[in-house]
Write a protein that holds these residues in place. Structure first.
Motif, PDB file in Angstrom:
ATOM      1  N   ASP A  72     -14.445 -16.205  -5.562  1.00  0.00           N
ATOM      2  CA  ASP A  72     -13.087 -15.791  -5.906  1.00  0.00           C
ATOM      3  C   ASP A  72     -12.361 -16.884  -6.684  1.00  0.00           C
ATOM      4  OD1 ASP A  72     -10.791 -14.024  -5.725  1.00  0.00           O
ATOM      5  OD2 ASP A  72      -9.977 -15.420  -4.247  1.00  0.00           O
ATOM      6  N   ASP A 129     -10.449 -12.639 -11.016  1.00  0.00           N
ATOM      7  CA  ASP A 129     -10.287 -11.224 -10.699  1.00  0.00           C
ATOM      8  C   ASP A 129     -11.342 -10.330 -11.329  1.00  0.00           C
ATOM      9  OD1 ASP A 129      -8.055 -11.911  -9.257  1.00  0.00           O
ATOM     10  OD2 ASP A 129      -6.634 -11.438 -10.865  1.00  0.00           O
ATOM     11  N   VAL A 159     -15.650  -9.028  -7.941  1.00  0.00           N
ATOM     12  CA  VAL A 159     -15.374  -8.785  -6.529  1.00  0.00           C
ATOM     13  C   VAL A 159     -16.308  -9.680  -5.723  1.00  0.00           C
ATOM     14  CG1 VAL A 159     -15.409  -7.094  -4.659  1.00  0.00           C
ATOM     15  CG2 VAL A 159     -14.717  -6.395  -6.974  1.00  0.00           C
ATOM     16  N   PHE A 192     -10.088  -8.479   3.636  1.00  0.00           N
ATOM     17  CA  PHE A 192      -9.002  -7.764   2.959  1.00  0.00           C
ATOM     18  C   PHE A 192      -7.727  -8.595   2.883  1.00  0.00           C
ATOM     19  CE2 PHE A 192     -11.888  -4.319   3.870  1.00  0.00           C
ATOM     20  CZ  PHE A 192     -11.767  -3.517   2.737  1.00  0.00           C
ATOM     21  N   GLU A 232      -8.119 -11.041   0.136  1.00  0.00           N
ATOM     22  CA  GLU A 232      -8.475 -10.367  -1.120  1.00  0.00           C
ATOM     23  C   GLU A 232      -9.835 -10.832  -1.632  1.00  0.00           C
ATOM     24  OE1 GLU A 232      -5.194 -10.841  -3.803  1.00  0.00           O
ATOM     25  OE2 GLU A 232      -3.879  -9.561  -2.611  1.00  0.00           O
ATOM     26  N   THR A 282     -12.472  -8.879  -1.322  1.00  0.00           N
ATOM     27  CA  THR A 282     -13.261  -7.659  -1.449  1.00  0.00           C
ATOM     28  C   THR A 282     -12.532  -6.676  -2.354  1.00  0.00           C
ATOM     29  OG1 THR A 282     -14.452  -5.986  -0.170  1.00  0.00           O
ATOM     30  CG2 THR A 282     -12.249  -6.582   0.606  1.00  0.00           C
ATOM     31  N   LEU A 283     -13.040  -5.480  -2.452  1.00  0.00           N
ATOM     32  CA  LEU A 283     -12.391  -4.440  -3.236  1.00  0.00           C
ATOM     33  C   LEU A 283     -11.006  -4.158  -2.691  1.00  0.00           C
ATOM     34  CD1 LEU A 283     -15.468  -2.056  -3.278  1.00  0.00           C
ATOM     35  CD2 LEU A 283     -14.482  -3.079  -5.335  1.00  0.00           C
ATOM     36  N   ASP A 284     -10.096  -3.710  -3.567  1.00  0.00           N
ATOM     37  CA  ASP A 284      -8.803  -3.319  -3.029  1.00  0.00           C
ATOM     38  C   ASP A 284      -8.990  -2.050  -2.203  1.00  0.00           C
ATOM     39  OD1 ASP A 284      -8.611  -0.954  -4.714  1.00  0.00           O
ATOM     40  OD2 ASP A 284      -7.988  -2.258  -6.345  1.00  0.00           O
ATOM     41  N   ALA A 285      -8.008  -1.758  -1.369  1.00  0.00           N
ATOM     42  CA  ALA A 285      -8.164  -0.677  -0.395  1.00  0.00           C
ATOM     43  C   ALA A 285      -8.478   0.662  -1.061  1.00  0.00           C
ATOM     44  CB  ALA A 285      -6.898  -0.565   0.451  1.00  0.00           C
ATOM     45  N   GLN A 286      -7.858   0.944  -2.200  1.00  0.00           N
ATOM     46  CA  GLN A 286      -8.097   2.224  -2.870  1.00  0.00           C
ATOM     47  C   GLN A 286      -9.565   2.383  -3.253  1.00  0.00           C
ATOM     48  OE1 GLN A 286      -5.604   2.939  -6.280  1.00  0.00           O
ATOM     49  NE2 GLN A 286      -6.630   4.851  -6.803  1.00  0.00           N
ATOM     50  N   ASP A 287     -10.157   1.340  -3.825  1.00  0.00           N
ATOM     51  CA  ASP A 287     -11.568   1.407  -4.208  1.00  0.00           C
ATOM     52  C   ASP A 287     -12.480   1.376  -2.987  1.00  0.00           C
ATOM     53  OD1 ASP A 287     -11.063   1.564  -6.935  1.00  0.00           O
ATOM     54  OD2 ASP A 287     -11.032  -0.609  -7.179  1.00  0.00           O
TER      55      ASP A 287
END
Length: 453
Positions: free
Chosen positions: A190, A195, A198, A254, A257, A259-264
């Motif tokens: 990261d 960005d 992931v 999470f 950050e 990992t993937l954002d929650a939506q994905d």
């Protein structure tokens, strides 16, 4: 590449569509005794069963004039696939003769009266001796009857993009020795790659279904030394420290950050997107994933990735603190079972065993990224030469764990997914989510069937 199928495909993307799919793929009136109806999953990156059954259909019909092998390929995730099969099993005229069955559902389906015991058929089969004891355990119900024959098994660990880790300054081969070392690697990715990449994926939440419960959560829980079910007391374990600590790992990913954002992360197609798009494009560095991931990249895949062997590597998931045995895994596997309403069980058994021959088992193991359950397949030069990562994944069989094979498990699995989702969305702390899980499991199995840590 995928070819056109000469048979009807049912599509079921949600529970409402499942009912339509079951109706659309079912015949009416009396069953033809010379037709063997086979239902199986054909979804996302998994096309190995479809390829195998097309071959079986062609060969068996050619060798047995007048016999029809009717293929019903269901394009749906596991939970919707199971729903459709249950709907079909509810009616003798609609029910399949042969079922592609996740082994963890065998007990609930046997309890529901959907499956036919196979002990006598299996005992008289001249190839039965090639199957391992592990295979027998996976398809034997609590009442002691065999209800299927496994096609293959699997293990889980950490797949990682070697180029990305090297670019981030991490040493490759990467060999993390604890959860903290896994998280530190994700933090390094990261910090160094920003960005555009992931750092890590761990399947979480209800849309991922059993992927979240098994190769997400239980891969973590197995590394703590705690379990979901205590075999000695025959009770479900709630309030264990390991359960909360596993949720804390998810929370860290999470919250920081990593990992993937929650939506994905809550996309039901996350597994396909990760393996067909994010890994090949260099957008994902590490994923807690199954040994079968290679089926997304080999020549026969939907979107072959020829460079994967130079790019990807696999390493066991370490235990929480690196405590003995140092690494952990979870295994599942799929089987062929016979429906309780099979029109001609002897004919259905002939089709089943044709699909399970040594030759076909090698093909399925290679194309499906499976670990063989036939000893003659595990030793076959064709498998050893063609199977990606065969040696790396096979070593995990000695330390692997399995889901509790009880009819309540699917409901418990959903409770796990809900706990993960609450944590990843910030709706509950790991402690609060663990408490909610404990209360839900007690409601599922009864207060006399739960125990503390």
């Amino acid at each position: 590449m995928r070819t056109e199928r000469p048979f009807t495909t049912c599509a079921a993307a949600a529970a409402s569509a499942v009912l339509l799919a079951a109706t659309g793929c079912s015949g009416e009136g009396d069953r033809d005794p010379d037709t063997v109806r086979v239902v199986y999953q054909n979804y996302g990156t998994f096309i190995a069963m479809d390829t195998l059954m097309q071959k079986v259909k062609e060969e068996f019909e050619a060798d047995n004039p007048g016999t029809t092998v009717e293929l019903n390929a269901v394009e749906a995730p596991p939970e919707d696939f199971q729903t459709q099969v249950n709907l079909m099993n509810g009616s003798p005229s609609e029910a399949p003769d042969l079922i592609y069955q996740d082994t963890f559902t065998i007990n609930q389906d046997a309890d529901a009266g959907y499956l036919m015991p196979l002990d006598d058929h299996f005992a008289s089969w001249d190839e039965a001796e090639h199957f391992t004891e592990q295979e027998a355990e996976a398809v034997t119900s609590l009442d002691g009857d065999r209800y299927g024959v496994m096609l293959g098994t699997d293990v889980r660990g950490l797949w990682y993009n070697t180029e990305l880790l090297e670019e981030a300054g991490l040493e490759v081969p990467w060999e993390p020795g604890s959860w903290e070392e896994v998280l530190e690697a994700a933090r390094t990715v990261d910090a160094e790659l920003g960005d555009e990449v992931v750092p890590m994926n761990v399947y979480s939440g209800t849309p991922a279904g059993e992927m979240a419960a098994l190769q997400g959560f239980q891969m973590l829980l197995g590394g703590t030394g705690d379990t979901l079910f205590d075999e000695d007391s025959e009770q479900w374990v709630v309030d264990s420290a390991g359960f909360t600590e596993s949720l804390e790992f998810v929370h860290t990913l999470f919250d920081e950050e990593l990992t993937l954002d929650a939506q994905d992360a809550l996309d039901a197609n996350i597994g396909t997107l990760n393996n067909e798009e994010r890994f090949p494009s260099g957008e994902l560095a590490i994923s807690l994933e199954g040994s079968w991931a290679t089926q997304s990249w080999i020549e026969e895949a939907n979107q072959p990735w020829p460079e994967w062997e130079e790019t990807m590597d696999f390493v066991p998931m370490p235990t929480q603190e690196g405590q003995a045995p140092g690494i952990t895994s979870m295994s599942g596997g799929w089987a062929l079972s016979m429906g309780a309403h099979a029109t001609d069980p002897d004919l259905a058994w002939e089709v089943m065993t044709h699909a399970l021959t040594q030759e076909h088992a090698v093909k399925f193991a290679v194309e499906g990224g499976q670990i063989p359950v036939r000893e003659d397949v595990a030793e076959d030069p064709g498998f050893l030469e063609a199977a990606p990562m065969a040696e790396e994944t096979a070593e995990l069989v000695e330390v692997t764990g399995f889901r509790p094979a009880y009819s309540e498990y699917p409901q418990v699995s959903l409770a796990i997914q809900e706990a993960m989702e609450a944590v990843m969305l910030g709706e509950a702390s790991p402690q609060e989510a663990a408490q909610a899980y404990a209360e839900e499991v007690e409601g599922i199995v009864g207060p006399d069937q739960v125990t503390g840590s």
